[in-house]
Scaffold this motif. Structure first.
Motif, PDB file in Angstrom:
ATOM      1  N   VAL A 210       1.048  -0.879  -0.097  1.00  0.00           N
ATOM      2  CA  VAL A 210       0.002   0.103  -0.444  1.00  0.00           C
ATOM      3  C   VAL A 210       0.726   1.282  -0.222  1.00  0.00           C
ATOM      4  O   VAL A 210       0.587   2.092  -0.961  1.00  0.00           O
ATOM      5  N   ALA A 211       1.872   1.278   1.130  1.00  0.00           N
ATOM      6  CA  ALA A 211       2.201   2.775   0.757  1.00  0.00           C
ATOM      7  C   ALA A 211       3.251   2.831  -0.782  1.00  0.00           C
ATOM      8  O   ALA A 211       3.878   3.530  -0.887  1.00  0.00           O
ATOM      9  N   LEU A 212       3.856   1.501  -1.021  1.00  0.00           N
ATOM     10  CA  LEU A 212       4.330   1.790  -2.578  1.00  0.00           C
ATOM     11  C   LEU A 212       3.878   2.365  -3.680  1.00  0.00           C
ATOM     12  O   LEU A 212       4.015   3.088  -4.371  1.00  0.00           O
ATOM     13  N   LEU A 213       2.519   1.575  -3.615  1.00  0.00           N
ATOM     14  CA  LEU A 213       1.443   1.898  -4.796  1.00  0.00           C
ATOM     15  C   LEU A 213       1.508   3.826  -4.437  1.00  0.00           C
ATOM     16  O   LEU A 213       1.526   4.287  -4.965  1.00  0.00           O
ATOM     17  N   ILE A 214       1.257   4.031  -3.194  1.00  0.00           N
ATOM     18  CA  ILE A 214       0.856   5.328  -2.519  1.00  0.00           C
ATOM     19  C   ILE A 214       1.871   6.594  -3.290  1.00  0.00           C
ATOM     20  O   ILE A 214       1.436   8.029  -3.510  1.00  0.00           O
ATOM     21  N   SER A 215       3.148   6.242  -2.588  1.00  0.00           N
ATOM     22  CA  SER A 215       4.027   6.821  -3.190  1.00  0.00           C
ATOM     23  C   SER A 215       4.347   6.698  -4.321  1.00  0.00           C
ATOM     24  O   SER A 215       4.968   7.627  -5.324  1.00  0.00           O
ATOM     25  N   CYS A 216       3.744   6.097  -5.611  1.00  0.00           N
ATOM     26  CA  CYS A 216       3.719   5.879  -7.133  1.00  0.00           C
ATOM     27  C   CYS A 216       2.716   6.831  -7.339  1.00  0.00           C
ATOM     28  O   CYS A 216       2.572   6.993  -8.721  1.00  0.00           O
ATOM     29  N   PHE A 217       1.859   7.614  -6.889  1.00  0.00           N
ATOM     30  CA  PHE A 217       0.950   8.693  -7.659  1.00  0.00           C
ATOM     31  C   PHE A 217       1.869   9.618  -7.569  1.00  0.00           C
ATOM     32  O   PHE A 217       2.706  10.420  -6.810  1.00  0.00           O
ATOM     33  N   SER A 218       1.830  10.598  -8.959  1.00  0.00           N
ATOM     34  CA  SER A 218       2.053  11.846  -9.648  1.00  0.00           C
ATOM     35  C   SER A 218       1.561  13.404  -8.493  1.00  0.00           C
ATOM     36  O   SER A 218       2.368  14.086  -8.295  1.00  0.00           O
ATOM     37  N   ARG A 219       0.183  12.992  -8.879  1.00  0.00           N
ATOM     38  CA  ARG A 219      -0.550  14.447  -7.349  1.00  0.00           C
ATOM     39  C   ARG A 219      -0.245  14.228  -5.708  1.00  0.00           C
ATOM     40  O   ARG A 219      -0.725  12.871  -5.437  1.00  0.00           O
ATOM     41  N   ARG A 220       0.167  14.340  -5.390  1.00  0.00           N
ATOM     42  CA  ARG A 220      -0.090  15.003  -3.704  1.00  0.00           C
ATOM     43  C   ARG A 220      -1.486  14.536  -3.265  1.00  0.00           C
ATOM     44  O   ARG A 220      -1.905  13.224  -2.601  1.00  0.00           O
TER      45      ARG A 220
END
Length: 412
Positions: A210-220
């Motif tokens: 989950v943490a990895l996926l969240i970090s992959c979003f370009s928009r805050r």
């Protein structure tokens, strides 16, 4: 005594329904005019609470020879199904539209031109073949990162739901006064087991994934949305309806109120309404990370403004977020993620984390807003073996004397 009830039709019109008791049943007759309904009510009462001789439901007074023709007139399934669905009470208009969509997509191709009156035109063999075909059928389910349409097989639960809808439509013909057909061919049909769901129906991410996926979003804002979704396990329609005023305190602990959700009208437009069920209106305690995410999204906004919006400041449509989600998944895949989650899988993954921490299912039910504990058990019960292992370890510790006095056989 007969009575008259006024009901709204799907097309926005009004129907005046006359009801009375006759031979242990409650027949009805519908009229567009209140004057006609009142006249027919008086006829019923003048005839001792019985339908007047020569009256054919839906047609009025006809001569005996014409009555036989009317009674035997074909009723096509594509004509009968909307009558049944539109006459149901206690059903939201969106649910009614969903029923009609499923009937048109999955039933009309097979049964649409069948005469409901003729048992042999819709018999048990036809229903069995139809169910078998459903189990092999697929439907479009979003797009991949390259924009290609993804397809998924109908789940056993969906097949059972479609069979149940067909059964209710045909049972209405059996129960109709006068009776339209003598038997329901859906009774006794073997259906796929719900626990035969294919494994990829739900995708459970570990906290690290989950943490990895969240970090992959370009928009805050997308990172914050995913953080809140995972931290609260709310549905997408509830998530995107959150407002700054929903951040509250439950005693001394920070919490978020779930009291509204986006809902879709028959014409495809959306409106703000109550959540899915009574138990979906709930207040959830939250962690500091979720509090920070809510605070960041709410900066500079009024208390009734939407926390999550699109570039134009309107409701964040699922497809818009979903496109960016697919790009984040593609990036995470390049970094080692070997799963293909959807946004809703954040809800599933949050539950998996709660179960792994030993949270009781009734508490999870309340957090998810499930109306019934059975829904929680059916959806997540297969994750419980880890809890069973912990219980077995506790039993073994007791029996072997670890941490507690060893059991002794007392001989008197």
């Amino acid at each position: 005594m007969a009575s008259i009830r006024v009901r709204s039709r799907a097309d926005g019109g009004i129907t005046h329904v006359v009801l009375w008791r006759e031979d242990g049943r409650q027949p009805t007759e519908s009229f567009d005019s209140p004057t006609q309904a009142e006249a027919f009510k008086l006829l019923i009462e003048a005839n001792g609470g019985r339908k007047p001789e020569g009256w054919i439901r839906g047609h009025g007074f006809v001569d005996p020879s014409a009555a036989a023709l009317v009674a035997d007139a074909p009723i096509l399934f594509r004509e009968w199904a909307p009558r049944v669905i539109n006459s149901r009470t206690g059903v939201e208009s969106r649910t009614r539209a969903d029923y009609m969509r499923d009937v048109a997509a999955w039933m009309y191709p097979t049964f649409g031109d069948a005469n409901v009156r003729v048992n042999d035109e819709i018999d048990s063999e036809a229903v069995r073949l139809w169910v078998n075909n459903l189990e092999r059928s697929t439907y479009p389910k979003g797009k991949d990162a390259e924009g290609n349409t993804k397809y998924r097989r109908l789940s056993p639960k969906t097949v059972r739901n479609l069979h149940g809808l067909l059964s209710s439509i045909l049972q209405a013909a059996v129960d109709h006064d006068p009776q339209i057909r003598t038997r329901n061919p859906c009774v006794g049909i073997n259906l796929p087991r719900v626990d035969d769901e294919i494994e990829d129906e739900q995708c459970f991410l570990t906290p690290d994934e989950v943490a990895l996926l969240i970090s992959c979003f370009s928009r805050r804002t997308d990172q914050l949305a995913a953080t809140i979704a995972y931290g609260t396990a709310v549905r997408y329609g509830e998530l995107t309806a959150l407002q700054p005023q929903d951040l509250v305190r439950l005693g001394t602990r920070p919490a978020v109120r779930v009291q509204r959700a986006w809902k879709r009208r028959d014409d495809g437009t959306y409106y703000m309404g109550a959540p899915k069920s009574k138990k979906s209106r709930r207040t959830l305690t939250i962690t500091p990370t979720v509090v920070d995410a809510l605070d960041e999204l709410g900066q500079g906004k009024g208390k009734k403004a939407l926390l999550l919006v699109d570039d134009a400041g309107n409701r964040l449509h699922y497809s818009s977020f979903g496109d960016r989600w697919e790009r984040a998944v593609k990036k995470a895949t390049a970094l080692g993620l070997d799963k293909d989650p959807t946004p809703h899988d954040l809800r599933h993954s949050a539950v998996a984390a709660l179960i792994a921490a030993g949270t009781p299912l009734p508490a999870i039910q309340r957090r998810l807003g499930h109306e019934s504990i059975q829904t929680t058990v059916d959806t997540y019960g297969h994750l419980l073996p880890d809890i069973d292992d912990a219980m077995l370890a506790a039993v073994e510790a007791t029996l072997s004397g670890i941490g507690t006095p060893q059991l002794r056989l007392l001989i008197s």
